[in-house]
Design a protein around this motif. Structure first.
Motif, PDB file in Angstrom:
ATOM      1  N   LYS A   1      13.908  -3.339  37.390  1.00  0.00           N
ATOM      2  CA  LYS A   1      13.544  -2.056  36.776  1.00  0.00           C
ATOM      3  C   LYS A   1      14.775  -1.144  36.731  1.00  0.00           C
ATOM      4  N   GLY A   2      14.777  -0.245  35.753  1.00  0.00           N
ATOM      5  CA  GLY A   2      15.821   0.782  35.730  1.00  0.00           C
ATOM      6  C   GLY A   2      17.081   0.441  34.973  1.00  0.00           C
ATOM      7  N   VAL A   3      17.128  -0.694  34.266  1.00  0.00           N
ATOM      8  CA  VAL A   3      18.323  -0.993  33.471  1.00  0.00           C
ATOM      9  C   VAL A   3      17.934  -1.228  32.013  1.00  0.00           C
ATOM     10  N   VAL A   4      18.937  -1.050  31.156  1.00  0.00           N
ATOM     11  CA  VAL A   4      18.726  -1.267  29.722  1.00  0.00           C
ATOM     12  C   VAL A   4      19.084  -2.714  29.399  1.00  0.00           C
ATOM     13  N   GLU A   5      18.396  -3.291  28.433  1.00  0.00           N
ATOM     14  CA  GLU A   5      18.765  -4.642  27.998  1.00  0.00           C
ATOM     15  C   GLU A   5      18.655  -4.762  26.493  1.00  0.00           C
ATOM     16  N   LYS A   6      19.215  -5.853  25.958  1.00  0.00           N
ATOM     17  CA  LYS A   6      19.266  -6.038  24.518  1.00  0.00           C
ATOM     18  C   LYS A   6      19.692  -7.452  24.180  1.00  0.00           C
ATOM     19  N   CYS A   7      19.653  -7.766  22.905  1.00  0.00           N
ATOM     20  CA  CYS A   7      20.130  -9.053  22.396  1.00  0.00           C
ATOM     21  C   CYS A   7      21.635  -9.173  22.630  1.00  0.00           C
TER      22      CYS A   7
ATOM     23  N   CYS B   1       6.441  28.035  51.349  1.00  0.00           N
ATOM     24  CA  CYS B   1       5.744  27.611  50.124  1.00  0.00           C
ATOM     25  C   CYS B   1       6.666  26.728  49.280  1.00  0.00           C
ATOM     26  N   LEU B   2       7.915  27.179  49.126  1.00  0.00           N
ATOM     27  CA  LEU B   2       8.868  26.401  48.326  1.00  0.00           C
ATOM     28  C   LEU B   2       9.076  25.022  48.936  1.00  0.00           C
ATOM     29  N   LEU B   3       9.194  24.988  50.268  1.00  0.00           N
ATOM     30  CA  LEU B   3       9.417  23.704  50.932  1.00  0.00           C
ATOM     31  C   LEU B   3       8.236  22.762  50.710  1.00  0.00           C
ATOM     32  N   VAL B   4       7.020  23.340  50.711  1.00  0.00           N
ATOM     33  CA  VAL B   4       5.835  22.515  50.472  1.00  0.00           C
ATOM     34  C   VAL B   4       5.888  21.931  49.052  1.00  0.00           C
ATOM     35  N   VAL B   5       6.234  22.782  48.082  1.00  0.00           N
ATOM     36  CA  VAL B   5       6.307  22.308  46.695  1.00  0.00           C
ATOM     37  C   VAL B   5       7.409  21.257  46.562  1.00  0.00           C
ATOM     38  N   ILE B   6       8.556  21.513  47.208  1.00  0.00           N
ATOM     39  CA  ILE B   6       9.653  20.534  47.157  1.00  0.00           C
ATOM     40  C   ILE B   6       9.177  19.215  47.763  1.00  0.00           C
ATOM     41  N   GLY B   7       8.454  19.312  48.871  1.00  0.00           N
ATOM     42  CA  GLY B   7       7.929  18.111  49.526  1.00  0.00           C
ATOM     43  C   GLY B   7       7.018  17.332  48.587  1.00  0.00           C
ATOM     44  N   ALA B   8       6.131  18.054  47.894  1.00  0.00           N
ATOM     45  CA  ALA B   8       5.217  17.393  46.955  1.00  0.00           C
ATOM     46  C   ALA B   8       6.015  16.724  45.841  1.00  0.00           C
ATOM     47  N   GLY B   9       7.023  17.446  45.334  1.00  0.00           N
ATOM     48  CA  GLY B   9       7.859  16.879  44.273  1.00  0.00           C
ATOM     49  C   GLY B   9       8.600  15.651  44.761  1.00  0.00           C
ATOM     50  N   PHE B  10       9.068  15.718  45.993  1.00  0.00           N
ATOM     51  CA  PHE B  10       9.802  14.587  46.550  1.00  0.00           C
ATOM     52  C   PHE B  10       8.869  13.385  46.721  1.00  0.00           C
ATOM     53  N   GLY B  11       7.634  13.670  47.135  1.00  0.00           N
ATOM     54  CA  GLY B  11       6.636  12.595  47.231  1.00  0.00           C
ATOM     55  C   GLY B  11       6.431  11.929  45.884  1.00  0.00           C
ATOM     56  N   ALA B  12       6.299  12.767  44.857  1.00  0.00           N
ATOM     57  CA  ALA B  12       6.128  12.214  43.504  1.00  0.00           C
ATOM     58  C   ALA B  12       7.354  11.405  43.118  1.00  0.00           C
ATOM     59  N   TYR B  13       8.528  11.881  43.529  1.00  0.00           N
ATOM     60  CA  TYR B  13       9.750  11.152  43.193  1.00  0.00           C
ATOM     61  C   TYR B  13       9.786   9.792  43.887  1.00  0.00           C
ATOM     62  N   LEU B  14       9.258   9.757  45.123  1.00  0.00           N
ATOM     63  CA  LEU B  14       9.229   8.465  45.826  1.00  0.00           C
ATOM     64  C   LEU B  14       8.383   7.458  45.053  1.00  0.00           C
ATOM     65  N   VAL B  15       7.281   7.949  44.480  1.00  0.00           N
ATOM     66  CA  VAL B  15       6.451   7.059  43.652  1.00  0.00           C
ATOM     67  C   VAL B  15       7.277   6.551  42.479  1.00  0.00           C
ATOM     68  N   GLN B  16       8.022   7.471  41.843  1.00  0.00           N
ATOM     69  CA  GLN B  16       8.846   7.073  40.707  1.00  0.00           C
ATOM     70  C   GLN B  16       9.944   6.101  41.147  1.00  0.00           C
ATOM     71  N   TYR B  17      10.547   6.382  42.280  1.00  0.00           N
ATOM     72  CA  TYR B  17      11.635   5.531  42.782  1.00  0.00           C
ATOM     73  C   TYR B  17      11.126   4.113  42.991  1.00  0.00           C
ATOM     74  N   ASN B  18       9.893   4.051  43.484  1.00  0.00           N
ATOM     75  CA  ASN B  18       9.273   2.770  43.787  1.00  0.00           C
ATOM     76  C   ASN B  18       8.858   2.007  42.533  1.00  0.00           C
ATOM     77  N   LYS B  19       8.194   2.710  41.638  1.00  0.00           N
ATOM     78  CA  LYS B  19       7.612   2.039  40.473  1.00  0.00           C
ATOM     79  C   LYS B  19       8.538   2.062  39.274  1.00  0.00           C
ATOM     80  N   GLY B  20       9.514   2.915  39.282  1.00  0.00           N
ATOM     81  CA  GLY B  20      10.386   3.049  38.118  1.00  0.00           C
ATOM     82  C   GLY B  20       9.913   4.173  37.227  1.00  0.00           C
ATOM     83  N   LEU B  21      10.655   4.391  36.132  1.00  0.00           N
ATOM     84  CA  LEU B  21      10.334   5.505  35.238  1.00  0.00           C
ATOM     85  C   LEU B  21       9.058   5.245  34.431  1.00  0.00           C
ATOM     86  N   MET B  22       8.385   4.127  34.715  1.00  0.00           N
ATOM     87  CA  MET B  22       7.120   3.858  34.038  1.00  0.00           C
ATOM     88  C   MET B  22       6.094   4.944  34.297  1.00  0.00           C
TER      89      MET B  22
END
Lengths: 275, 386
Positions: free
Chosen positions: A208-214, B18-39
């Motif tokens: 995941k996370g990289v670009v690919e192509k032909c 309050c800001l730290l809580v929001v940052i924490g929530a955002g960071f949690g969401a980022y961990l999901v993204q880090y794990n699953k990818g930008l999908m």
């Protein structure tokens, strides 16, 4: 390489002063001594010693040699069936995942005339052309915008014109996707491996996370074979050296009228469509 | 001076938590993204940049706008800005930090981010963007901190800081110009292929940034005893006024070129944004809202009676903010990608997780800004008490 004690101390001092760590110090004292151990060549480096500066790996003597690779697609010969065979071969042998939806991966695909050539639409064109399904793929441009914009040289161009991807260097910024005027690049929004129906073990899968192509089947050219699509298309897709006036490709380009995608952008695409 | 950020009212600490809580929530969401990818984002093969890069683009403008204070104050010795120049510089620092965070969360392989430095590629605008953004961050940190420290000690700032402050002026222009070049040099993207991209970016930046600063000024005035002074607000309001007019003017120039030339690959993007294309019209209500806000703001800001009115001015600034934020934070990126190079329409809208990460980054910026402002205002209060 003779290094006496005085020289060694001097170099070690300089290296230390510059804060250069162990391996860098070694590189200064004896360049190349750690190359073998430290730089595991990527598959591309093994195949393309010159462009990667890895001169110790010899190319396969059977490798196809071309000054400038290109492809001609004969639209009279390209039936839907042949196109699908070409696409299938490419997808299978390159482990292109089948991801449904808008985050899909495409190396080579079918599209309409107006989509492939949005600027040359002609309402009265031959319906056979207008309604034909065209094969779209990376054009391996002479002047590729994707190479220009890549911030890490993960997208680079070989001397024979093939535009390559180093999946191990790509940071996934997707600038190349914004730069490509042909929509020929795909990004791995997710881990592609679960979406590969049957894995072909001789070609790497991506993460995941990289670009690919032909890549014009650079791995095939290196062992003296033609690209999969050219092989599977039953002569509808002809691969060859555009710099060689005697090549079959040039003969076809002389004999029939051909068009290229978005010629006005000056990217000089090297995929020609005989219409 | 940082110790000034360690003592504060109950409200200050509640806000930080309050800001730290929001940052924490955002960071949690980022961990999901880090794990699953930008999908997990709404981005796609066709719209390969989305909300993150849009926010980055908008905030580069906010950062660049500090020059609107630095330039009159240091170059023309416009003393009225003396009290708030530091607030502008600190706003720029927070904005640049958010920019860098937005680029980072947008990467598919964030662990390889150093590749940009390990394999420097001068032909890539992204390389230069990294240079100008980091440079601007350092310049503002040094300039802001040193001048504030001098102010605290009741001394004139050291001589060596002057060239750095002067350097910050063209540098501010450069960050937004280079950011515009990220888009403006791409063949096959008709919407972005325009030479006035950089000036257009700067105009909207000089509207948005000072508008934010006016709003912050009012907030600071309400929360602390610090008042930037009526004249400073009025001058800033004039800057916002001219800039928002230029912003709309540049937009109309684009409309003329695109509409009169009638080149389909250029008109289709504007058509998509303002009228919808092939039944796709997600952004239509937004862009018209932006235009309406822009024009209303112009009316309110041009008229001196409304511009000088301390209750209408913040309202006008909010309108300017909405106008420029929709323009850059939403329409600029999507509008460039839709329709795609094959004239297919794939729309984009951010997902919940994407929004959470975005809000998290904004909260991180707010945290940096709060702390920096606390320090700056603490120094000012101390100085006035003497």
């Amino acid at each position: 390489m003779g290094v006496d004690r005085r020289q060694f101390l001097k170099l070690a001092g300089i290296a230390g002063a510059l804060g250069l760590g162990g391996s860098v110090g070694f590189q200064l004292l004896k360049p190349g001594s750690l190359d073998a151990a430290e730089r595991m060549p990527t598959p591309y480096q093994m195949v393309f010693p010159k462009s990667q500066g890895n001169s110790e790996v010899m190319p396969n003597p059977k490798a196809l040699k071309g000054r400038r690779w290109g492809m001609v697609i004969d639209m009279r010969k390209l039936t839907e069936e042949k196109a699908r065979a070409a696409i299938q071969a490419c997808n299978y042998y390159h482990n292109v995942p089948d991801i449904p939806g808008k985050q899909t991966i495409k190396w080579i695909w079918l599209t309409g005339y107006v989509n492939a050539f949005p600027e040359v639409e002609n309402p009265f064109a031959d319906p056979e052309i207008k309604n034909a399904r065209f094969i779209a793929m990376c054009n391996h441009c002479d002047n590729p915008p994707c190479v220009r914009v890549c911030p890490t040289k993960a997208t680079f161009q070989r001397e024979d014109g093939i535009v390559m991807m180093d999946m191990h260097r790509c940071i996934g910024c997707r600038f190349c996707m914004a730069g490509c005027p042909y929509g020929s690049r795909s990004f791995n929004f997710r881990d592609p491996r679960p979406f590969i129906k049957k894995e072909y073990p001789l070609y790497p899968t991506r993460t995941k996370g990289v670009v690919e192509k032909c890549t014009f089947c650079s791995e095939r050219l290196a062992v003296g074979k033609l690209p999969y699509c050219a092989e599977a298309s039953g002569g509808a897709m002809v691969f060859g050296d555009v710099d060689d006036a005697g090549s079959e490709l040039r003969r076809l380009l002389r004999s029939r009228y051909s068009i290229r995608r978005k010629p006005n952008l000056g990217t000089h695409p090297q995929v020609y469509y005989l219409v | 001076m940082l110790e000034k950020a360690l003592s504060g009212s109950k409200l200050y600490w509640t806000w930080l938590i309050c800001l730290l809580v929001v940052i924490g929530a955002g960071f949690g969401a980022y961990l999901v993204q880090y794990n699953k990818g930008l999908m997990i984002t709404g981005m796609s093969r066709d719209v390969s940049w989305g909300f993150y890069i849009a926010q980055f683009t908008f905030l580069v403008g906010v950062a660049a706008s500090a020059v609107m204070l630095v330039l009159p104050y240091y170059l023309h010795h416009y003393k009225t800005f003396g009290r708030i120049t530091i607030l502008g510089e600190f706003l720029a620092i927070a904005a640049v930090i958010m920019c860098i965070l937005f680029i980072t969360v947008d990467l598919g392989k964030p662990s390889r981010i150093l590749n940009v430095m390990l394999h420097p590629t001068p032909n890539s605008i992204l390389f230069w963007d990294m240079i100008v953004l980091n440079g601007y961050l350092i310049i503002n940190l040094v300039a802001g901190w040193v001048t504030l420290e001098a102010e605290r000690k009741q001394l004139a700032p050291p001589g060596w800081i002057k060239p750095i402050i002067y350097l910050s002026i063209p540098w501010a222009v450069s960050i937004h110009t280079v950011t515009a070049f990220l888009y403006a040099g791409l063949p096959g993207r008709g919407f972005w292929l325009t030479a006035i991209m950089a000036p257009r970016f700067l105009a909207s930046a000089f509207a948005a940034g000072p508008a934010v600063l006016i709003l912050l000024g009012y907030l600071v005035k309400k929360l602390t005893r610090f008042d930037a002074g009526r004249e400073a607000f009025e001058t800033l309001a004039k800057i916002v006024c001219y800039a928002i007019i230029l912003h709309i003017f540049f937009f109309l120039l684009e409309v003329f070129t695109v509409a009169y030339s009638a080149i389909p690959s250029h008109t289709s993007h504007l058509k998509y944004l303002y009228f919808g294309l092939h039944g796709h019209n997600n952004l239509v209500p937004w862009v018209w809202t932006a235009l309406a806000c822009g024009f209303t703001a112009i009316v309110l800001l041009v008229n001196p009676r409304t511009r000088k009115n301390p209750t209408i001015l913040p309202f006008a600034c909010v309108l300017v903010f909405i106008c420029t934020w929709i323009d850059k934070g939403m329409a600029m990126i999507s509008g460039g990608f839709v329709p795609n190079p094959l004239h297919e329409v794939t729309e984009y809208s951010p997902t919940g997780l994407e929004l959470m990460i975005t809000i998290g980054v904004y909260a991180a910026g707010a945290l940096v800004l709060t702390i920096l402002y606390k320090v700056a205002l603490g120094v000012k209060a101390e100085e006035e008490a003497v």
